[in-house]
Design an enzyme around this catalytic site. Structure first.
Site, PDB file in Angstrom:
ATOM      1  CG  HIS A   1      -8.097  13.210  -5.211  1.00 14.01           C
ATOM      2  ND1 HIS A   1      -7.889  12.877  -3.791  1.00 14.01           N
ATOM      3  CD2 HIS A   1      -7.581  12.558  -5.857  1.00 14.01           C
ATOM      4  CE1 HIS A   1      -7.113  11.762  -3.833  1.00 14.01           C
ATOM      5  NE2 HIS A   1      -6.833  11.618  -4.877  1.00 14.01           N
TER       6      HIS A   1
ATOM      7  CG  LEU B   1       3.073   7.377  -5.268  1.00 11.44           C
ATOM      8  CD1 LEU B   1       2.229   6.200  -4.830  1.00 11.44           C
ATOM      9  CD2 LEU B   1       2.822   8.345  -4.416  1.00 11.44           C
ATOM     10  CB  ALA B   2       8.742  10.529  -3.692  1.00 11.38           C
ATOM     11  CD  GLU B   3       3.464  13.193  -4.265  1.00 14.60           C
ATOM     12  OE1 GLU B   3       4.047  12.934  -3.454  1.00 14.60           O
ATOM     13  OE2 GLU B   3       2.668  12.540  -4.932  1.00 14.60           O
TER      14      GLU B   3
ATOM     15  CD  GLN C   1      -1.822   9.981  -9.841  1.00 16.36           C
ATOM     16  OE1 GLN C   1      -2.018   9.585  -8.625  1.00 16.36           O
ATOM     17  NE2 GLN C   1      -0.873   9.306 -10.572  1.00 16.36           N
TER      18      GLN C   1
ATOM     19  N   GLY D   1      -3.607  18.163  -4.192  1.00 13.99           N
ATOM     20  CA  GLY D   1      -3.403  18.293  -2.755  1.00 13.99           C
ATOM     21  C   GLY D   1      -2.065  17.526  -2.612  1.00 13.99           C
TER      22      GLY D   1
HETATM   23  C1  LIG Z   1       0.888  12.037  -1.576  1.00 15.23           C
HETATM   24  C2  LIG Z   1       0.144  11.167  -2.567  1.00 15.23           C
HETATM   25  N1  LIG Z   1       0.438  11.540  -4.154  1.00 15.23           N
HETATM   26  C3  LIG Z   1      -0.263  10.621  -4.878  1.00 15.23           C
HETATM   27  C4  LIG Z   1      -1.433  10.253  -4.540  1.00 15.23           C
HETATM   28  C5  LIG Z   1      -2.246   9.684  -5.804  1.00 15.23           C
HETATM   29  N2  LIG Z   1      -2.164   8.065  -5.617  1.00 15.23           N
HETATM   30  C6  LIG Z   1      -3.225   7.687  -4.765  1.00 15.23           C
HETATM   31  S1  LIG Z   1      -2.978   5.872  -4.727  1.00 15.23           S
HETATM   32  C7  LIG Z   1      -1.535   5.673  -5.441  1.00 15.23           C
HETATM   33  C8  LIG Z   1      -0.699   4.686  -5.740  1.00 15.23           C
HETATM   34  C9  LIG Z   1      -0.396   4.019  -4.333  1.00 15.23           C
HETATM   35  O1  LIG Z   1       0.247   2.779  -4.182  1.00 15.23           O
HETATM   36  P1  LIG Z   1       0.634   2.107  -3.018  1.00 15.23           P
HETATM   37  O2  LIG Z   1       1.222   2.854  -2.271  1.00 15.23           O
HETATM   38  O3  LIG Z   1       1.409   0.812  -3.873  1.00 15.23           O
HETATM   39  O4  LIG Z   1      -0.892   1.494  -2.471  1.00 15.23           O
HETATM   40  P2  LIG Z   1      -2.008   0.462  -3.420  1.00 15.23           P
HETATM   41  O5  LIG Z   1      -2.772   1.601  -4.212  1.00 15.23           O
HETATM   42  O6  LIG Z   1      -1.286  -0.289  -4.288  1.00 15.23           O
HETATM   43  O7  LIG Z   1      -2.762   0.080  -2.372  1.00 15.23           O
HETATM   44  C10 LIG Z   1      -1.202   7.223  -5.946  1.00 15.23           C
HETATM   45  C11 LIG Z   1      -0.065   7.581  -6.981  1.00 15.23           C
HETATM   46  C12 LIG Z   1      -1.962  10.280  -3.221  1.00 15.23           C
HETATM   47  N3  LIG Z   1      -2.976   9.966  -3.015  1.00 15.23           N
HETATM   48  N4  LIG Z   1      -1.092  11.029  -2.342  1.00 15.23           N
END
Ligand SMILES: Cc1ncc(C[n+]2csc(CCOP(=O)(O)OP(=O)(O)O)c2C)c(N)n1
Ligand SMILES: Cc1ncc(C[n+]2csc(CCOP(=O)(O)OP(=O)(O)O)c2C)c(N)n1
Ligand SMILES: [Mg+2]
Ligand SMILES: [Mg+2]
Lengths: 350, 361, 350, 361
Positions: free
Chosen positions: D150, D79-81, D103, D106
């Protein structure tokens, strides 16, 4: 010092360096040392507008660059890797042209030289190395045949988020990347202890399950051997390796910098440690690998080379302004072509 | 080939008889002095960034401030711009007035996420309970033959972001007053310093923001007209709109045009968000012709906004479409091609000519 | 499991939890569980457009939130910390309003509740905690009196560069920050093993010289105690601490998610481990801390509370559109005021 | 209060008699199909991002692609843009054609540094030796009552960056063809998908990019007129310029205006960089009046560029200054206020009215 996790013992080229190779390493270091100090002088003489000297980092750069297999590996430098470039056999006029302000990134061909364009964004290309390396995995080379990416960055750069993302991506994807950190004690005016929490970039590797090597960056043979084992580890499909070469930035950050504002000459003398070139020379003498005649010849070659590069640099005229437009895209747009036309017309009429 | 920026010696805010309180300072000195006074006046202000402390910044804007105000108030951070700006948010939430620096314009990009998604929105998101009185100093624009990424113009990006205010001084006097003004604001201000002008001296009247000779009719209380633009030169035939380093170049162009009997007004926009739309309307309402000049690439640059604001208010009297003389839609080139990229005197003169020679249909 | 470097043993409040406190913890967890499942139901019923359930994370959230001193600490949540909010005594209508789409960030007062606005950028507020914490250092509180920042984030968030920058900044500046990671096994559809190289976020801490604690995130007492010692460590001026609470996201990522696409029910059952609420209940029963009457009462209170929050949510009308304009700045600009005027005029004439 | 976007059922590209090869697809289906074919046609293409693999993306655009093309070609990243985009650069240098996804709009901000300083410049920096054939898919714009960040519109930012090309489809047919076109380009393309239109069905002619009924006179070879804008509705009195989700809204406005005898032309810009300036000139040259509509905030938005391009080319015949009907200069609000923020039918009609009623002087 090796921290756990450990490197796979897969060095298929474990033979120690021959005398010939040791001399070659010295010749390269001498050339780099001379070209580097000359570039500082060029700046003072107005030949180039600026330069970032690598004085003191010759062992780290030549030792690692020498381990690269230019038929399949790829190197991602910052702005201070002149020694790596030279060790890899780059066209040094093309390399130096970036400091002449001819073209950002340099005039050499990065694809042919396996040396990515000079990168001015601190930590900017660390992720590129990971992507390139993952590309090798996707190509599906035979085991032990894959190309390896080596990315160079500094102690300062290690603070950037991109480095963390790169290490994590590389480890998750088992990408064949060598993260080569030159910890030269400084990021411009900020010393490593105020930069790198915990004190070592190599120590971070364990947190990603990546093996790391912290080496004496002033010992060219140690650096070469560390790099070679890291490459072997990567090439065999074991994923990334972190190398932290402990060295010292003996000169200013760049020709625009004044280190006297943040460190004393006495501190410099104490912290710099051994001069890597002098140290290696003594070693070669002691071990009977080379004699004074050899060193004199190395120096002569270095001077000859510097003259040729200086002449090449002097010959470099400014690039045609039209290149500003023609090199933006592979597939040009009419809008940009129109701007180029206006630019040409106005330049001609001015 | 026209002169490089650093050859230009015209000071934008020239005053004939230096009054009491007027000093000749470079913009670097003016900014340094402003920061010194800001630190002295507001104990909640803190200055930080890469090499801001002991070194005093690569441009020496924070020179001597750490020694004078202590390591708690002026400090070096690790090398991470998102970290610097993200940390600013937390400090602001804790009641501080952070004055972070990014070392060069191009290195604001790693911090854009924190600037756009956090700094610019925290007041809104928190419904006014968590103001962000952050003044982000960004040495900006080109003109110094620097390495890649050291000559960027981010004003269009910043001006588009709701929640930010953006300002750029063109001369030492304005630099001093605008920085002091910005640092006492309760909202985030992006402060874009034209790095090619750091070393040019000019008169700085530290006693008043609006010196006697100013042509602007704002009030003279501290801050008063500082919220708007500034007529840097009055003229009747055409308005040149510019900011930052382009102001002095436009003043030079105006001198040259005057030799041909063309009387050019130069409007130093200063605030790039909010834009002083009234002053644009007033100036072009009078001259009926305008050229906008900026270093940033043409497409979607701030020049489009300025041109559209002018067209909107002056449509009925405008004699020609507003011209834009700007950087090209190409990455900022290396030093050797810098003068080809940045609007030079000839290109601005050609722009003026196009406007003057415009004939309908 | 404590990895080195270790926490300073400075817990000045080492008394174990009283029965009264244990019962309070249970009551909180029961309230959170019920409100959380209700919120999912509200979404199905069209009362709110979306919600991110924290099912299974009650122990991690309540246990840590309970350790916060609301007179001086400050919490930086993500979008999934309803349990922390509730444990800290937030106005839950204000909290839930963000899921009603009333106002991004929520309608509670973050300054008074010591709970920063709900944060939708993954890892977005981790650096804020570091800045806030450094602000406490700058305030120069008496030793042992400083406020502590606690930042919550997930296993997925740990991949973001900002988290690395935050840990490094905090360690270099010795900022009083608790990095509280809820490793719930998933980042939407991506399991931890494809996300967190090395397998543990806590393991990263050592690389920065930060002490870390990896705790059973389903054991509310363990979480509470870990958090309390971390706070004591920070408060005494020893710098940051990393806590990784190992737990499981039992529900979907959000009400828009369909976990069936990436994990089977069988996998869920096997991986989820003990239900933290049920486990705590059994513990209290076994230890004679509470009886069935107490649990029934806790459930009744939870239902009462849910009804009140639901009513409050239903009563929330849309905010006046004028707030779009008036809340952007502290010092409004004429240009924006002009837009507000046009907006009002056009709305009225439409 | 006007309808929400998702209530609008007008398809932008309606065709009366479905020809052979024409299917009714949602934009989600059209994009998914395009990606499937791209993967099949070019073995060097790879798709990756957060949740793109097993899940098939939060919007299901990559649904089924991993199962069909394998985990090497379609994969989840951490998870890292910045990581995703930085990695794309390296893959491109190694000869791949990456098709990364962020995704939501924003969450492009954390990757801006890699996009602006690396992706957009690598071809230039390397003097053409390291092309960046990267197609970055960004689910964009608002209208779905989503959480904060979003519903962003980043086109002005992207369009300002030299080295990028930017495109946004408004309907399933264009989505299919523009994505296939973008993914075969040798330069980086930012592909902005109007997420509020993902589920609307419309005819997709997979056999030709320019269906028989298209009003545009471009050539019909694959790719031909795909490089330009599209007249979504012909009209004589005024041109509405829009892109993405605003196109269908403008078509609806045009229907309403027609009831009052106002014949509105709707130009679907499609390419936001480079902008089809010729089509703008042609359309407004005919109608002599224009309104630009976008969701992004007004100031320094792409509407300013479009307005200025129109003014530049049509100044002599233009009957009124170009109007902009846009989002306000405020952070994108929460769902409850979304309809107040996004240009709605009434606001667009007011904009049209202002242009039609404009009188000089
Ligand atoms: C910078 C960013 N990238 C992508 C997203 C979309 N997104 C929202 S929650 C999520 C997963 C987050 O996982 P984690 O940090 O493990 O937290 P959890 O949802 O398990 O509580 C993603 C990819 C976002 N909100 N912010
Ligand atoms: C993203 C970014 N931020 C800031 C700079 C300005 N800058 C150039 S070099 C440098 C210090 C880098 O230190 P380090 O990584 O240790 O490398 P070294 O210079 O010691 O080789 C800084 C701050 C930059 N080039 N890029
Ligand atoms: Mg260094
Ligand atoms: Mg998670």
């Amino acid at each position: 010092m090796t921290t756990n996790p450990v490197l796979a013992a897969v060095d298929d080229d474990a033979a120690t360096l021959t005398h010939q190779q040791l001399r070659e390493l010295y010749t390269l270091m001498a050339a780099v040392r001379h070209l580097d100090s000359s570039a500082v002088a060029w700046q003072r003489q107005g030949i180039i507008p600026g330069y970032a000297p690598e004085l003191g980092q010759e062992a780290a750069q030549v030792g690692s660059g020498y381990a690269v297999d230019r038929t399949r590996d790829f190197v991602f430098p910052t702005y201070r890797e002149m020694g790596v470039a030279r060790a890899m056999g780059l066209d040094m006029v093309g390399y130096m042209s970036t400091h002449k302000a001819t073209w950002h990134g340099g005039m050499y061909n990065p694809l042919e030289s396996r040396f990515a364009p000079i990168q001015a964004v601190v930590a900017g290309s660390v992720l590129h190395a990971v992507g390139w390396a993952h590309g090798q995995t996707l190509e599906g080379h035979a085991t032990g045949e894959t190309g390896v990416a080596m990315t160079y960055f500094g102690d300062g750069a290690s603070s950037q988020g991109d480095v963390h993302e790169a290490m994590n991506f590389a480890a998750v994807m088992k990408a064949p990347v060598v993260f080569f950190i030159q910890n030269n004690g400084w990021a411009i005016s900020v010393p490593t202890e105020r930069q790198v929490a915990g004190g070592s970039v190599a120590a971070r590797a364990a947190g990603y399950g990546i093996p790391s090597l912290q080496v004496d960056g002033n010992d060219v043979v140690a650096v070469y051997e560390a790099t070679r084992s890291a490459f072997a580890h990567c090439r065999a499909g074991n994923g990334p390796v972190v190398i932290e070469a402990m060295t010292y930035r003996r000169g200013p950050h760049s020709t625009a910098d004044d280190p006297g504002r943040y460190r004393t000459l006495e501190e410099e003398r104490l912290d710099a440690g051994e001069d890597p070139l002098e140290q290696f020379k003594q070693q070669l003498l002691t071990e009977g690998v080379a004699d004074e005649a050899f060193f004199a010849e190395a120096q002569r070659l270095a001077e000859e080379e510097e003259e040729a590069v200086r002449a090449g640099i002097a010959d470099l005229g400014p690039r045609p302004g039209a290149e500003m437009f023609s090199l933006v895209f592979q597939e040009p747009t009419p809008a940009l072509q129109a701007q180029a036309t206006t630019w040409r017309e106005e330049s001609e009429h001015a | 080939m026209p002169e490089t920026i650093t050859d230009l010696r015209i000071t934008a805010n020239s005053m004939d008889t230096p009054a009491a309180g007027v000093e000749q300072l470079s913009m670097q000195q003016a900014l340094n002095r402003a920061l010194d006074e800001i630190l002295a006046e507001n104990p909640k202000t803190v200055i930080f960034g890469e090499d801001c402390g002991r070194l005093g910044g690569v441009f020496r804007i924070t020179d001597g401030l750490q020694a004078k105000h202590g390591e708690a108030r002026v400090f070096d951070t690790p090398l991470a711009e998102s970290g610097i700006l993200g940390m600013s948010v937390g400090l602001a939430m804790a009641g501080f007035h952070p004055i972070p620096e990014v070392q060069f314009d191009g290195f604001a990009y790693p911090a854009i996420n924190q600037i756009v998604c956090q700094i610019a929105r925290m007041n809104y998101r928190s419904r006014g309970t968590l103001p962000m009185p952050i003044t982000l100093r960004v040495p900006s624009f080109g003109g110094i033959r620097a390495p890649e990424h050291h000559g960027e113009s981010l004003e269009a990006l910043f001006a588009h972001v709701p929640g930010l205010k953006v300002v750029s001084p063109s001369n030492p006097h304005d630099a001093y007053h605008l920085l002091k003004y910005a640092a006492t604001r309760l909202d985030p201000v992006i402060f874009m310093e034209p790095k090619s002008r750091y070393w040019q001296k000019g008169p700085v009247d530290v006693t008043t923001a609006v010196p006697g000779e100013a042509t602007h009719d704002g009030d003279t209380s501290s801050g008063g007209s500082l919220t708007g633009s500034r007529v840097a030169r009055e003229g009747r035939h055409l308005t040149l709109v510019a900011w930052g380093a382009m102001v002095s170049r436009c003043l030079q162009v105006a001198e040259l045009a005057a030799e041909d009997g063309i009387d050019v007004e130069v409007l130093d926009l200063r605030w790039l968000k909010p834009i002083d739309a009234e002053a644009l309307a007033k100036s072009v309402g009078k001259t009926r012709r305008a050229v906008v000049v900026h270093e940033a690439p043409l497409t979607s640059g701030l020049g489009a906004e300025v041109a559209q604001l002018i067209t909107q208010s002056c449509f009925a009297t405008l004699k020609a479409p507003v011209e834009r003389v700007t950087g090209f839609d190409v990455p900022y080139p290396s030093g050797d091609l810098e003068d080809e990229y940045i609007p030079n005197i000839d290109r601005i003169l050609f722009g003026i000519q196009r406007v003057l020679e415009y004939r309908r249909g």
